[in-house]
Design an enzyme around this catalytic site. Structure first.
Site, short mmCIF file in Angstrom:
data_model
loop_
_atom_site.label_atom_id
_atom_site.label_comp_id
_atom_site.label_asym_id
_atom_site.label_seq_id
_atom_site.Cartn_x
_atom_site.Cartn_y
_atom_site.Cartn_z
N SER A 48 1.63 9.11 -25.73
CA SER A 48 2.49 10.25 -25.42
C SER A 48 2.49 11.25 -26.57
O SER A 48 2.38 10.87 -27.74
CB SER A 48 3.92 9.77 -25.16
OG SER A 48 4.83 10.84 -25.14
N TYR A 107 11.39 5.63 -27.32
CA TYR A 107 10.22 5.81 -26.44
C TYR A 107 8.99 6.17 -27.26
O TYR A 107 7.93 5.57 -27.11
CB TYR A 107 10.52 6.90 -25.42
CG TYR A 107 9.31 7.31 -24.61
CD1 TYR A 107 8.75 6.44 -23.68
CD2 TYR A 107 8.72 8.55 -24.77
CE1 TYR A 107 7.63 6.80 -22.93
CE2 TYR A 107 7.61 8.94 -24.03
CZ TYR A 107 7.07 8.05 -23.12
OH TYR A 107 5.97 8.41 -22.39
#
Length: 335
Positions: free
Chosen positions: A127, A152
């Protein structure tokens, strides 16, 4: 031989599965169908994929070690495209354990399956969130990513480190893809395009964080999928670099690659909102707010390495992407 796609009922996973099936490949799709967002949307995506011959769906949780081991043992899998994850920066502030289970334990089980069953290439989702507090733009895979600002993001950096370890120890070719703000038809309800469109049609206000002073490297789903399909066959090779050469963070003597996959041109949040307003034909009511914890002010992908590897550059700009999304949204919800 089959391609294993994890997160097959997800936004990106469903589109990747469809492309592979259309190309005549067998696909084994895994998804837990959890309720992080509307399960009916995931089931609708699955319904479209299941119309293709050569698709097998398995509902299971990647944190279930024995279940994952059985998938690899019972099937001849040549490639793995690992897209399953607990997504969302903001949700990680409320439910941290979900990220350890899905993103770290689940990924370890996938790595172990690849290790014991001689998978030819593992492509996995990282990501843009890993860039965290990095101020230098555009973001490059040659830059360090040591300051994540959400769990995350930390879990995705952990995936990159875990993949490198397995590439080094066991010779498993792995390629990590740092996704940059993917949007488009069948997209996730927690993402900006979907949230804005829904609020506009319902006559509700949209939340505009950091008072609109944000930019994102918005990337249309078709461009992401094309990139994944191409990189699947670009298998990293061992020994192209030596440790004595002074390695950048994206380099290794192991069969390990790391790329940004994004549009390569950031869009201001207010321009993005304008594109949604144009596509809906309705001016949004705006609720200007402070920056949220775990968020960053800008993302911008340096994609030159990815272009060199695949020969592909994104084709869809944000106005056209917004038009296509809103058209899908109208049809899906019969507006």
């Amino acid at each position: 031989m089959s391609v294993l796609v994890t997160g097959a009922a997800g936004f990106i996973g469903a589109e990747v599965s469809k492309r592979l099936l259309e190309a005549g490949q067998n696909v084994i799709g895994i998804d837990s169908l959890n309720d992080y967002y509307d399960v009916s949307l995931k089931e609708a995506r699955l319904g479209l994929i299941q119309q293709h011959a050569g698709f097998t769906f398995l509902k299971l949780d990647l944190a279930d070690r024995e279940a994952v081991e059985k998938v690899f043992a019972d099937n001849e899998i040549s490639h793995v495209i690992h897209l399953a994850a607990q997504a969302g920066v903001r949700y990680s502030l409320e439910n941290p354990h979900a990220y350890a289970d899905a993103n770290m334990l689940g990924f370890l089980n996938i790595l172990e399956g690849c290790r014991h069953h001689k998978v030819e290439h593992l492509v996995y989702a990282s990501s843009s969130s890993v860039y965290g507090l990095n101020a230098k733009v555009p973001f490059s895979t040659k830059d360090g990513v040591d300051h994540p600002v959400s769990l995350y993001a930390a879990s995705k950096k952990s995936n990159e480190l875990m993949a490198h370890t397995y590439s080094h120890l066991y010779g498993i070719p792995t390629t990590g893809l740092r996704f940059f703000t993917v949007y488009g038809p069948w997209g996730r309800p927690d993402m900006a395009m979907y949230k804005f469109t829904k609020a506009i049609f319902e006559g509700k206000s949209i939340d505009v964080y950091n008072h609109g002073d944000l930019s994102r490297d918005f990337t249309y789903i078709d461009d992401i999928v094309e990139g994944i399909i191409r990189i699947k066959d670009v298998v990293p090779q061992a020994g192209l670099k030596s440790a004595a050469e002074g390695l950048a963070p994206d380099e290794s003597p192991a069969p390990y690659s790391l790329y940004n996959i994004g549009n390569g041109s950031p869009v201001q949040l207010m321009d993005f909102i304008s594109a949604v307003e144009k596509a809906t034909g309705i001016e949004a009511k705006k609720n200007y707010m402070d920056m949220q914890p775990g968020d960053v002010s800008q993302t911008w992908a340096d994609t030159e390495d990815f272009f060199a590897a695949t020969g592909y550059r994104p084709q869809v700009g944000v106005e056209e992407g917004a038009r296509r999304f809103v058209e899908w949204y109208r049809n899906y919800f019969s507006i």
